[in-house]
Design an enzyme around this catalytic site. Structure first.
Site, PDB file in Angstrom:
ATOM      1  CD  GLU A 164      -2.921  -0.533   2.222  1.00 22.99           C
ATOM      2  OE1 GLU A 164      -4.050  -1.174   1.404  1.00 22.99           O
ATOM      3  OE2 GLU A 164      -2.984  -0.115   3.616  1.00 22.99           O
ATOM      4  CB  SER A 209      -6.735   5.673  -4.707  1.00 23.00           C
ATOM      5  OG  SER A 209      -6.711   5.916  -3.733  1.00 23.00           O
TER       6      SER A 209
HETATM    7  P1  PGA Z   1      -8.146   3.317   0.162  1.00 28.13           P
HETATM    8  O1  PGA Z   1      -6.937   3.140   1.364  1.00 28.13           O
HETATM    9  O2  PGA Z   1      -9.155   2.272  -0.507  1.00 28.13           O
HETATM   10  O3  PGA Z   1      -9.450   4.009   0.760  1.00 28.13           O
HETATM   11  O4  PGA Z   1      -7.001   3.687  -0.543  1.00 28.13           O
HETATM   12  C1  PGA Z   1      -7.011   1.227   1.789  1.00 28.13           C
HETATM   13  C2  PGA Z   1      -6.200   1.075   2.916  1.00 28.13           C
HETATM   14  O5  PGA Z   1      -5.538   1.951   3.736  1.00 28.13           O
HETATM   15  O6  PGA Z   1      -5.840  -0.167   2.858  1.00 28.13           O
END
Ligand code: PGA
Length: 249
Positions: A164, A209
């Site tokens: 991530e 995202s």
């Molecule tokens: P997001 O979060 O899909 O809102 O970007 C992902 C995560 O932090 O696991």
């Protein structure tokens, strides 16, 4: 089989978590094609677990303490999560690392605590915007992986790793997704790196995202075994649409 894991963060309160769990319970996903898990807040875990008990959807926790029991105000242990019927625990999510100040050494202790009670950790790694701008993406990923995995005993629990990139994680849906080619490159690096420490197959998820509209562009790469979703997992429409999109691959 692909993974779609929904991290509900602190987006949903108890009632909202239960409403979403009850809505998910009326859907039926093909568990041969997609493994779905949700990560509610601690308060809602037991009720969400009861609501989803007869489905193929699994339950995970967003965090845990590294000690089993004792004088640790505000903490919840991996053992407590195991007895609440969790299967997974997120370890080292960037919001834990960068908002709550968890270090690589805290992450390691939590990883061991999760493994000790027989649950499967979802280890999150990723570079910050600053790391990326300074050309330190590879350095950051290698360091986080080394600190977490060097000499670790996974028993038979398995491990999942989520890449991530911190800069790609959305705030309530507003975010800048990582280019799928860049995500693939990071996944290939992670894959090579973990082979130094482990000789088992470790599924790699991408997070940051992800929506129903872009999920297939990540999963088109063999290095991406699934997705960890935050914002788009908060509502039945967006989450179910995303799961159905993956299921139809
Ligand atoms: P997001 O979060 O899909 O809102 O970007 C992902 C995560 O932090 O696991």
């Amino acid at each position: 089989m692909k993974f779609v894991f929904g991290n509900w963060k602190m987006y949903l309160d108890f009632d909202e978590s239960l409403v979403l769990a009850n809505q998910l319970a009326t859907e039926s996903y093909n568990s041969n094609k997609v493994e779905v898990a949700v990560f509610p807040n601690y308060l809602a875990i037991t009720d969400v677990e009861m609501s989803l008990r007869d489905t193929s959807i699994r339950i995970g926790a967003q965090n845990c303490a590294w000690v089993p029991k004792g004088a640790y105000t505000g903490a919840i242990s991996a053992e407590m999560l195991r007895s609440a019927n969790c299967d997974y625990v997120l370890v080292g999510h960037s919001e834990r690392r960068y908002v709550f100040g968890e270090t690589d050494s805290d992450v390691r202790k939590k990883l061991e605590a999760v493994l000790d009670v027989g649950l499967t950790p979802v280890l999150c790694v990723g570079e910050t915007k600053k790391d990326r701008e300074e050309g330190k993406t590879e350095y950051r990923l290698k360091k986080q992986l080394m600190k977490a995995l060097d000499g670790i005993n996974l028993y038979s629990n398995g491990l999942i790793i989520a890449y991530e990139p911190v800069w790609a994680i959305s705030n309530a849906g507003v975010g800048e997704p990582c280019d799928p080619e860049d995500a693939n490159e990071a996944h290939e690096l992670i894959d090579l790196e973990i082979k130094q420490y482990l000789d088992i197959d470790v599924p790699l998820l991408y997070g940051g995202s992800v929506t129903a509209n872009n999920v297939l562009s990540y999963l088109a790469h063999d290095s991406v075994d699934g997705v960890l979703v935050g914002s788009a997992a908060r509502k039945i429409e967006t989450f179910s649409n995303l799961i159905r999109t993956v299921e139809s691959m």
